[in-house]
Design an enzyme around this catalytic site. Sequence first.
Site, PDB file in Angstrom:
ATOM      1  N   ASN A 133      33.379  35.575  30.380  1.00  0.00           N
ATOM      2  CA  ASN A 133      33.798  36.384  31.533  1.00  0.00           C
ATOM      3  C   ASN A 133      33.089  37.747  31.514  1.00  0.00           C
ATOM      4  O   ASN A 133      32.984  38.381  30.463  1.00  0.00           O
ATOM      5  CB  ASN A 133      35.323  36.589  31.413  1.00  0.00           C
ATOM      6  N   ASP A 169      38.768  42.591  43.071  1.00  0.00           N
ATOM      7  CA  ASP A 169      39.358  43.628  43.928  1.00  0.00           C
ATOM      8  C   ASP A 169      38.221  44.322  44.665  1.00  0.00           C
ATOM      9  O   ASP A 169      37.074  44.299  44.224  1.00  0.00           O
ATOM     10  CB  ASP A 169      40.283  44.613  43.193  1.00  0.00           C
ATOM     11  N   GLU A 195      38.742  38.438  38.524  1.00  0.00           N
ATOM     12  CA  GLU A 195      39.447  39.733  38.598  1.00  0.00           C
ATOM     13  C   GLU A 195      39.139  40.455  39.908  1.00  0.00           C
ATOM     14  O   GLU A 195      38.943  41.670  39.935  1.00  0.00           O
ATOM     15  CB  GLU A 195      39.030  40.622  37.415  1.00  0.00           C
ATOM     16  N   HIS A 201      34.813  42.997  40.459  1.00  0.00           N
ATOM     17  CA  HIS A 201      35.369  44.313  40.815  1.00  0.00           C
ATOM     18  C   HIS A 201      34.316  44.990  41.692  1.00  0.00           C
ATOM     19  O   HIS A 201      33.312  45.504  41.167  1.00  0.00           O
ATOM     20  CB  HIS A 201      35.619  45.158  39.555  1.00  0.00           C
ATOM     21  N   GLU A 240      32.825  40.407  28.455  1.00  0.00           N
ATOM     22  CA  GLU A 240      31.933  41.582  28.546  1.00  0.00           C
ATOM     23  C   GLU A 240      31.056  41.795  27.314  1.00  0.00           C
ATOM     24  O   GLU A 240      30.964  42.906  26.796  1.00  0.00           O
ATOM     25  CB  GLU A 240      32.764  42.845  28.837  1.00  0.00           C
TER      26      GLU A 240
HETATM   27  C1  XIL Z   1      42.176  46.672  32.752  1.00  0.00           C
HETATM   28  C2  XIL Z   1      43.645  46.707  33.138  1.00  0.00           C
HETATM   29  O1  XIL Z   1      43.757  46.394  34.487  1.00  0.00           O
HETATM   30  C3  XIL Z   1      44.241  48.079  32.861  1.00  0.00           C
HETATM   31  O2  XIL Z   1      45.642  48.061  33.065  1.00  0.00           O
HETATM   32  C4  XIL Z   1      43.931  48.477  31.426  1.00  0.00           C
HETATM   33  O3  XIL Z   1      44.407  49.798  31.208  1.00  0.00           O
HETATM   34  C5  XIL Z   1      42.445  48.420  31.154  1.00  0.00           C
HETATM   35  O4  XIL Z   1      41.988  47.120  31.437  1.00  0.00           O
HETATM   36  N1  XIL Z   1      37.786  44.071  32.970  1.00  0.00           N
HETATM   37  C6  XIL Z   1      38.690  43.334  32.260  1.00  0.00           C
HETATM   38  C7  XIL Z   1      40.127  43.687  32.307  1.00  0.00           C
HETATM   39  O5  XIL Z   1      38.315  42.310  31.669  1.00  0.00           O
HETATM   40  O6  XIL Z   1      40.798  43.371  31.131  1.00  0.00           O
HETATM   41  C8  XIL Z   1      40.334  45.125  32.655  1.00  0.00           C
HETATM   42  O7  XIL Z   1      41.720  45.338  32.848  1.00  0.00           O
HETATM   43  C9  XIL Z   1      39.553  45.488  33.889  1.00  0.00           C
HETATM   44  C10 XIL Z   1      38.080  45.286  33.678  1.00  0.00           C
END
Ligand code: XIL
Length: 364
Positions: free
Chosen positions: A209, A276, A274, A245, A168
């Site tokens: 990422n 969802d 990641e 996401h 990020e």
């Molecule tokens: C999130 C986790 O899922 C949570 O448990 C934590 O409190 C905050 O981070 N992008 C990312 C992840 O790269 O590391 C993040 O994970 C979600 C968004």
Amino acid sequence: MELNKLSLKMGVKSVKKLLVAFLLSLLTLGLASNGLEGETLRSLAEKLGIYVGFASINNFWVLADGSTYMEVAKREFNILTPENHMKWDSIHPERDRYDFSKAERHVKFALENGMVVHGHTLVWHNQLPPWLNKEWTKEELLQVLEEHIKTVVGYFKGKVKIWDVVNEAVSDAGRYRETIWYKVIGPEYIEKAFIWAREADPDATLIYNDYNIETINPKSNFVYQLVKELKEKGVPIDGVGFQMHIDINGINYESFRNNLKRFADLGLKLYITEMDVRIPKNATQEHLQKQAEIYAKIFEICLENPAVEAIQFWGFTDKYSWVPGFFTGYDHALIFDRDYNPKPAYFAIKQVLAKKLEEKLKGK
Ligand code: XIL
């Protein structure tokens, strides 16, 4: 024995009942799983030569339902990312102290069950330990970052096969994000991070990422330009991770397909890191169905592109998803419900994998 003789012996009614039960069970099996009942996401992924996986929740080994959690995880997945336990605040709690104990539990579980470990993450602006929060000179912070990356990557050398080296680093508007790393070091922290990670484990796959870079937009354009320049300079970057996401509106699939292609054309490996798909808290059957279609479509497009190495969900049971805590009004974003029952999305993904396998076996 002929049917009529058998009927005489058992009574016509019970034979009829048996036949009906048999036919019904064939029908349900066919409808529910199209003959896939022996297969899991993992077994299909392995036949296809890809990875399908999940982010492992904190301390899953001590959860009340830990054994179910681990059962499902090892049955369904062949790649694991620790959701939080490799982040700075967990693994490097003090300037001169590292704590690998939690991260190691995730790695041990993965390796004992033949899964690949995807490490997350070496450079990020969130979940940093308090000790980092002070005035640093550029030289000091470069030293801190170099030591962190080399220590962590070195510690897991040969065990963690993929690293999210930089996470990020780009803002939604498509500029460098103003993080501690950027502000103190400048944009070169990015290439330095990749170089140090490569030095610490020459065999690990090193990726950039980010979120909201799945389709073509100002942010993904910036990331594209950034990784293109890194490649041209000879910086050791091997791939790009698309977090994915997303919500019930899905994404523009044509744009996603084209975006994957332009990154693959740079010679990079691609990862969905990641995924969802969040839907309203008070979800209906239609929401679950729509969610299944979105999951299936993303898998379909990924499987079209040979550069895609892995597709990972950010968890797998809705019981332990970050979504309700972070997106007000949303929930149910994963492929298993809170009782570990597979949801429509699970079956839809399975169908896509099976269809791809069938095509592969037919040599298409
Ligand atoms: C999130 C986790 O899922 C949570 O448990 C934590 O409190 C905050 O981070 N992008 C990312 C992840 O790269 O590391 C993040 O994970 C979600 C968004």
